[in-house]
Design a protein around this motif. Structure first.
Motif, PDB file in Angstrom:
ATOM      1  N   LEU A   1     -40.150  25.053 -28.308  1.00  0.00           N
ATOM      2  CA  LEU A   1     -39.060  24.196 -28.642  1.00  0.00           C
ATOM      3  C   LEU A   1     -38.489  23.493 -27.421  1.00  0.00           C
ATOM      4  O   LEU A   1     -38.315  22.067 -27.546  1.00  0.00           O
ATOM      5  N   ARG A   2     -38.016  23.986 -26.385  1.00  0.00           N
ATOM      6  CA  ARG A   2     -37.691  23.397 -25.343  1.00  0.00           C
ATOM      7  C   ARG A   2     -38.824  22.692 -24.606  1.00  0.00           C
ATOM      8  O   ARG A   2     -38.493  21.578 -24.169  1.00  0.00           O
ATOM      9  N   PHE A   3     -39.859  23.023 -24.565  1.00  0.00           N
ATOM     10  CA  PHE A   3     -40.743  22.155 -24.059  1.00  0.00           C
ATOM     11  C   PHE A   3     -41.143  20.989 -24.718  1.00  0.00           C
ATOM     12  O   PHE A   3     -41.055  19.833 -24.153  1.00  0.00           O
ATOM     13  N   ALA A   4     -41.169  20.855 -26.126  1.00  0.00           N
ATOM     14  CA  ALA A   4     -41.125  19.675 -26.849  1.00  0.00           C
ATOM     15  C   ALA A   4     -39.925  18.640 -26.496  1.00  0.00           C
ATOM     16  O   ALA A   4     -40.187  17.528 -26.447  1.00  0.00           O
TER      17      ALA A   4
ATOM     18  N   LYS B   1     -36.052  14.008 -31.017  1.00  0.00           N
ATOM     19  CA  LYS B   1     -35.579  15.496 -30.568  1.00  0.00           C
ATOM     20  C   LYS B   1     -35.473  16.434 -31.821  1.00  0.00           C
ATOM     21  O   LYS B   1     -35.188  17.608 -31.782  1.00  0.00           O
ATOM     22  N   LEU B   2     -35.506  15.774 -33.049  1.00  0.00           N
ATOM     23  CA  LEU B   2     -35.422  16.803 -34.137  1.00  0.00           C
ATOM     24  C   LEU B   2     -36.365  17.671 -34.172  1.00  0.00           C
ATOM     25  O   LEU B   2     -37.534  17.529 -34.080  1.00  0.00           O
ATOM     26  N   PHE B   3     -36.052  18.941 -34.804  1.00  0.00           N
ATOM     27  CA  PHE B   3     -37.392  19.762 -35.312  1.00  0.00           C
ATOM     28  C   PHE B   3     -37.501  19.900 -36.708  1.00  0.00           C
ATOM     29  O   PHE B   3     -36.344  20.167 -37.520  1.00  0.00           O
ATOM     30  N   LEU B   4     -38.542  19.895 -37.667  1.00  0.00           N
ATOM     31  CA  LEU B   4     -38.731  20.156 -38.672  1.00  0.00           C
ATOM     32  C   LEU B   4     -39.303  21.478 -39.086  1.00  0.00           C
ATOM     33  O   LEU B   4     -40.158  21.902 -38.193  1.00  0.00           O
ATOM     34  N   ALA B   5     -38.566  22.279 -39.804  1.00  0.00           N
ATOM     35  CA  ALA B   5     -39.161  23.789 -40.154  1.00  0.00           C
ATOM     36  C   ALA B   5     -38.983  23.955 -41.473  1.00  0.00           C
ATOM     37  O   ALA B   5     -38.699  22.985 -42.355  1.00  0.00           O
ATOM     38  N   ARG B   6     -39.102  25.035 -42.064  1.00  0.00           N
ATOM     39  CA  ARG B   6     -39.327  25.233 -43.455  1.00  0.00           C
ATOM     40  C   ARG B   6     -38.239  26.292 -43.989  1.00  0.00           C
ATOM     41  O   ARG B   6     -38.137  27.400 -43.220  1.00  0.00           O
TER      42      ARG B   6
ATOM     43  N   LEU C   1     -30.024  19.708 -34.873  1.00  0.00           N
ATOM     44  CA  LEU C   1     -31.203  19.421 -34.417  1.00  0.00           C
ATOM     45  C   LEU C   1     -32.594  19.771 -35.309  1.00  0.00           C
ATOM     46  O   LEU C   1     -33.424  19.603 -35.299  1.00  0.00           O
ATOM     47  N   VAL C   2     -32.031  20.156 -36.637  1.00  0.00           N
ATOM     48  CA  VAL C   2     -33.116  20.757 -37.295  1.00  0.00           C
ATOM     49  C   VAL C   2     -33.004  20.280 -39.002  1.00  0.00           C
ATOM     50  O   VAL C   2     -31.995  19.990 -39.395  1.00  0.00           O
ATOM     51  N   ARG C   3     -33.965  20.003 -39.338  1.00  0.00           N
ATOM     52  CA  ARG C   3     -34.510  19.590 -40.711  1.00  0.00           C
ATOM     53  C   ARG C   3     -35.451  20.384 -41.570  1.00  0.00           C
ATOM     54  O   ARG C   3     -36.186  20.683 -41.077  1.00  0.00           O
ATOM     55  N   PHE C   4     -34.945  21.139 -42.839  1.00  0.00           N
ATOM     56  CA  PHE C   4     -35.804  22.042 -43.492  1.00  0.00           C
ATOM     57  C   PHE C   4     -36.568  21.266 -44.461  1.00  0.00           C
ATOM     58  O   PHE C   4     -36.011  20.721 -45.432  1.00  0.00           O
TER      59      PHE C   4
ATOM     60  N   ILE D   1     -38.188  12.571 -34.383  1.00  0.00           N
ATOM     61  CA  ILE D   1     -38.802  14.022 -34.732  1.00  0.00           C
ATOM     62  C   ILE D   1     -39.629  14.423 -33.504  1.00  0.00           C
ATOM     63  O   ILE D   1     -40.517  13.931 -32.988  1.00  0.00           O
ATOM     64  N   ALA D   2     -39.320  15.495 -32.959  1.00  0.00           N
ATOM     65  CA  ALA D   2     -40.089  16.128 -31.639  1.00  0.00           C
ATOM     66  C   ALA D   2     -41.209  16.844 -32.220  1.00  0.00           C
ATOM     67  O   ALA D   2     -42.295  16.730 -31.960  1.00  0.00           O
TER      68      ALA D   2
END
Ligand code: PMP
Length: 460
Positions: free
Chosen positions: A129-132, A145-150, A180-183, A221-222
């Motif tokens: 994630l930090r690399f992204a 910068k956002l991360f999509l996760a589930r 930073l995160v959207r699910f 979104i990253a």
């Protein structure tokens, strides 16, 4: 009485443990004074301090690929510890990490050829994630910068990895980074509406991702991080085509696709990695740990594609550091252990073995669905889950007990019969050592069958 396998009395060990060890996911409300004291293990079996033998159903914690008690592993670890126990990962290269990184580059799909070694799965996810983020900063896209996760995904316990973890988020008293995160919603096909086909469910789940991209905007979104099979969320196998379509959507929108293969890597599904071999996807980054060393010592890795590295390298970048690193990155003893574990998997044909015995494992698992209290059984390779369900006509307390405690009750009934299972609320999950034979698979499921029968007798 048989001599205990520990130097100290098992009851005393349990008491010291209760007084001084904070276990992961420890309840702050009750002191556990009767924890089983694990003392020894061999093959697929674990022994408690009194010498009682159990089949290790969860394979440690999804990590014990080659089985316990391998002299060859102990020798490799001892030899490396004597020769070069440690070196600074900044200042030096060494044979074990160079050999292992090269080996991983050969095993992973596509152009995933650069390996960042970590201390486990959480730190591998954190690194990815930090690399992204770093990647987008260097590309002049600091807003991406956002991360999509589930929902139900599990990615670890460091701050960032915990932040993309979608299990029990609303009940969680621990702080996480929410901005930073959207699910994306649950993808479990078992939870689809009655009558909805799996293909329609797949369309709906891919649309969840497409919608999140539309709503947030691809420019913000990253990365999208996903376990190919959600493991501790309950062994959720995605609908056919889902991962491939998600990866395509990500690629089309310049969003990195990170496959968290901490559980699915190293033979669990009969292949070194599941992304391409099972799901037809070449990720931008793969994270792995656990089975990498078969759990003998801690090690993880984030494996990054050449394309990404090339995009952010160049002469003008000489002063730009990827400021992420651990004292134990590429630890020589851990890398030597990983090389030996991989060599054992190769020499003994364990990937082929898993492909050979998995149909029997899955057939025995599916057979458990005949119990009325079992709502769903699912799995793939040597991964499996049994989910308990309560009949709607049962009284409220009884339904609640099944929803919350089916796993624990089955666990207790299995333990009495010599099998360890991993309970998770109304589920039990399995990922036995890859060396398990067909006969041992039968032994395991015979116990589980009897245990579920007993729990059903008590609960229904
Ligand atoms: N990712 C996945 C998919 C996992 O299952 C786990 C551990 N259960 C982790 C990451 C975190 O790994 P670790 O506990 O080694 O930090």
């Amino acid at each position: 009485p048989p001599r205990a396998l520990t130097r100290h009395d098992p009851g005393t060990i349990a008491a010291w443990d209760a007084d001084h060890v904070i276990h992961p996911w420890e309840s702050m409300g009750e002191e556990v004074t009767d924890r089983v004291v694990a003392a020894k293990a061999e093959g697929i079996h674990l022994y408690n301090a009194e010498g009682r033998r159990f089949i290790d159903g969860p394979g440690g914690m999804w990590c014990m690929q080659i089985g316990y008690g391998r002299r060859e592993m102990a020798d490799a670890i001892a030899e490396q510890a004597m020769k070069l126990a440690y070196h600074s990962p900044w200042a030096f290269a060494s044979e074990p990490s160079a050999l292992l990184a090269r080996k991983l580059a050969q095993m992973t799909p596509g152009d995933l050829n650069s390996v960042f070694f970590t201390t486990g799965g959480s730190s591998a996810v954190d690194t990815a994630l930090r690399f992204a983020q770093f990647y987008n900063n260097l590309r002049g896209r600091p807003e991406k910068k956002l991360f999509l996760a589930r929902e139900r995904g599990y990615h670890g316990s460091t701050y960032l990895a915990a932040s993309v973890t979608g299990k029990d988020r609303w009940k969680n008293p621990m702080d996480v980074e929410r901005r930073l995160v959207r699910f994306l919603p649950d993808i479990n096909p078992y939870h689809r509406a009655p009558g909805q086909s799996e293909a329609d469910w797949c369309d709906e789940k891919v649309e969840d991702l497409a919608r999140a991209i539309r709503v947030e905007g691809a420019d913000t979104i990253a990365a999208f991080i996903a376990e190919p099979i959600l493991a501790s969320g309950g062994v959720i196998v995605p609908p056919e085509g889902y991962l491939r379509r998600c990866a395509e959507l990500c690629r089309a929108h310049d969003i990195l696709f990170i496959a968290d293969e901490v559980v699915t890597g190293f033979g669990r599904l009969g292949h070194w990695f599941a992304s391409e071999a099972v799901f037809g996807v070449v990720p931008d980054i793969i994270t792995c740990a656990k089975g990498l060393t078969s759990g003998y010592v801690p090690l993880g890795a984030a494996i990054i594609s050449d394309r990404l590295i090339a995009e952010i390298s160049g002469e003008d970048r000489a002063e730009v550091l990827f400021k992420n690193g651990y004292t134990y990155s590429g630890h020589p003893v851990c890398c030597a252990a990983a090389l030996t574990s991989i060599e054992i998997i190769e020499r003994e044909g364990l990937l082929e073995h898993v492909r050979r015995v998995a149909p029997h494992f899955q057939a025995r698992l599916r057979d458990l669905a005949r119990h009325e209290i079992v709502g769903d059984v699912r799995g793939m390779g040597l991964l499996g889950c049994v989910e308990g369900t309560a009949r709607p006509d049962l009284p409220e307390e009884r339904r609640f007990a099944i929803d919350q405690h089916f796993g624990e009750l089955v666990d207790a009934a299995c333990e009495a019969r010599g099998l360890i299972v991993r309970p998770l609320l109304n589920m039990c999950v399995f990922s036995p050592p890859l060396i398990i034979s067909e006969g041992e698979i039968d032994e395991m499921f015979d116990i589980l069958d009897a245990a579920i029968g007993e729990v059903q007798g008590e609960m229904l």
